[in-house]
Scaffold this motif. Structure first.
Motif, short mmCIF file in Angstrom:
data_model
loop_
_atom_site.label_atom_id
_atom_site.label_comp_id
_atom_site.label_asym_id
_atom_site.label_seq_id
_atom_site.Cartn_x
_atom_site.Cartn_y
_atom_site.Cartn_z
N UNK A 1 25.79 40.63 37.30
CA UNK A 1 26.97 39.77 37.37
C UNK A 1 27.86 40.24 38.51
N UNK A 2 28.25 39.36 39.42
CA UNK A 2 29.02 39.79 40.59
C UNK A 2 30.44 40.24 40.26
N UNK A 3 30.93 39.92 39.06
CA UNK A 3 32.30 40.28 38.70
C UNK A 3 32.35 41.40 37.67
N UNK A 4 31.26 42.19 37.60
CA UNK A 4 31.23 43.33 36.68
C UNK A 4 30.78 44.57 37.42
N UNK A 5 31.45 45.70 37.13
CA UNK A 5 31.04 46.99 37.67
C UNK A 5 31.04 48.04 36.57
N UNK A 6 29.98 48.84 36.56
CA UNK A 6 29.91 50.01 35.69
C UNK A 6 30.13 51.24 36.54
N UNK B 1 38.63 42.25 45.65
CA UNK B 1 38.00 41.02 46.11
C UNK B 1 38.36 39.86 45.19
N UNK B 2 38.23 38.66 45.69
CA UNK B 2 38.42 37.47 44.86
C UNK B 2 37.22 37.33 43.92
N UNK B 3 37.49 37.04 42.66
CA UNK B 3 36.41 36.89 41.68
C UNK B 3 35.48 35.75 42.09
N UNK B 4 34.18 35.94 41.82
CA UNK B 4 33.19 34.94 42.17
C UNK B 4 33.19 33.76 41.19
N UNK C 1 35.17 33.16 37.31
CA UNK C 1 36.29 32.58 36.56
C UNK C 1 37.61 33.34 36.74
N UNK C 2 37.75 34.04 37.85
CA UNK C 2 39.03 34.66 38.15
C UNK C 2 39.26 36.01 37.53
N UNK C 3 38.24 36.61 36.89
CA UNK C 3 38.39 37.90 36.25
C UNK C 3 37.31 38.84 36.76
N UNK C 4 37.68 40.11 36.95
CA UNK C 4 36.74 41.14 37.36
C UNK C 4 36.85 42.29 36.36
N UNK C 5 35.73 42.68 35.77
CA UNK C 5 35.71 43.66 34.69
C UNK C 5 35.05 44.95 35.16
#
Length: 339
Positions: free
Chosen positions: A73-78, A115-118, A120-124
């Motif tokens: 997922x482009x808006x998730x980082x571990x 960065x701008x979220x890819x 829904x506007x949220x980055x986790x």
């Protein structure tokens, strides 16, 4: 799709009642081995789920869920300690898994959260275990927490939250998770075909995932032999036992944890008459506890050894030092000066 563990229904319901007021940084705490990471991952998937009708669970089938479950997922980082083996060449000597999260990991994270979220506007961002942040990384991460970009959500998971910088803790909503009810944990372990789940739960302080690992660990014979040695201090050959532990190539933190639990039971027997971790060694523990003074100074020594367990120390010398100190504690002597 991974689901929550049975004992997590109540804390999940509690969190869902507050989901609309979720802060930008959530710190999930609790004992190791109770499933905090899966709880955090499930929350991350829920936040990234694109099903507008979802309420308290991710749908599992939308694009957001499918990308998350596929690990891209482009808006998730571990953010987690790096696995050195993954970088070793085919013929190279495998590197030991890193035990820390370094400042470079946090610098890389800064590019992601700004960065701008890819979608829904949220980055986790999930940080696990949060106490693995070294000092430089913790200070760099603190700056991100102090001025979080819009739409950035941080989920920190910690087994030892007191090791975190107080300034990081103060900028998070702390969400403590209790050790599961024993009946529920034993039922789950029985479903995993664990023989004598109550005993393995005791060995791990009531943590079901740790108990599952305990039941099938390759080092079980090593622990039994080691406990047999310290259960008979009159004939304990410190040098031989330390050499035996080194030869077995056991993690220092593992052996120290065995000693910590043993001493915890000795102290608890003297103070309350009860033990927690080693019911299968009840008679030996009670015999030693009635013949020895309190072990409070020795626990300080063990705590220090645990803090240094992942440093490049001579393990045999550390084991010798701790075992000599154990014998000193049994005799009521201070061992602070022994090296």
């Amino acid at each position: 799709m991974k689901t929550l563990y049975p004992w997590q229904a109540a804390p999940w319901s509690q969190l869902m009642r507050e989901i609309d007021r979720l802060p930008h940084a959530l710190l999930i705490t609790g004992e190791e081995g109770i499933g905090k990471r899966r709880f955090a991952e499930y929350l991350a998937q829920l936040l990234l789920c694109e099903d507008s009708t979802k309420t308290t669970a991710p749908c599992g089938v939308c694009d957001g869920c499918r990308w998350y479950l596929a690990g891209n997922h482009p808006d998730f980082r571990l953010v987690s300690p790096a696995d050195g083996d993954a970088e070793a060449g085919e013929d190279a000597k495998p590197k030991r898994k890193s035990q820390v999260i370094g400042v470079d990991d946090i610098r890389d994270l800064a590019d992601f959260v700004n960065l701008t979220a890819h979608r829904k506007g949220i980055r986790v961002t999930l940080v696990y275990p949060a106490e693995a942040l070294n000092i430089a990384a913790a200070n760099a991460f603190l700056k991100t927490l102090e001025e979080p970009p819009s739409g950035a959500v941080f989920i920190l998971v910690s087994n030892h939250w007191r090791r975190l910088l107080p300034t990081i803790r103060s900028r998070c909503r702390v969400f403590p998770m209790a050790t599961p009810d024993q009946t529920v944990a034993m039922a789950w372990l029985a479903q995993q075909h664990v023989v004598n789940p109550a005993l393995h739960l005791a060995h791990t302080g009531g943590a079901p995932l740790a108990a599952l690992e305990d039941a099938s660990a390759e080092w079980l014979p090593n622990r039994k032999t080691f406990l047999a040695h310290i259960a008979n201090p009159a004939v304990l050959d410190v040098l031989a036992v330390a050499a035996e532990l080194e030869k077995a190539k056991l993690e220092m933190s593992l052996v120290v944890s065995w000693l910590q639990k043993w001493v915890h039971d000795l102290i608890n027997i003297k103070m309350t008459g009860k033990l927690r971790y080693y019911p299968d060694w009840d008679s030996d523990l009670r015999r030693i506890a009635t013949q020895s003074p309190a072990f409070f100074h020795y626990t300080d020594r063990l705590n220090e050894a645990m803090r240094l367990a992942h440093h490049p120390l001579n393990q045999r010398l550390v084991f010798e030092s701790l075992l000599f100190a154990y014998l000193d504690a049994l005799r009521g002597k201070s061992s602070r000066g022994r090296k």
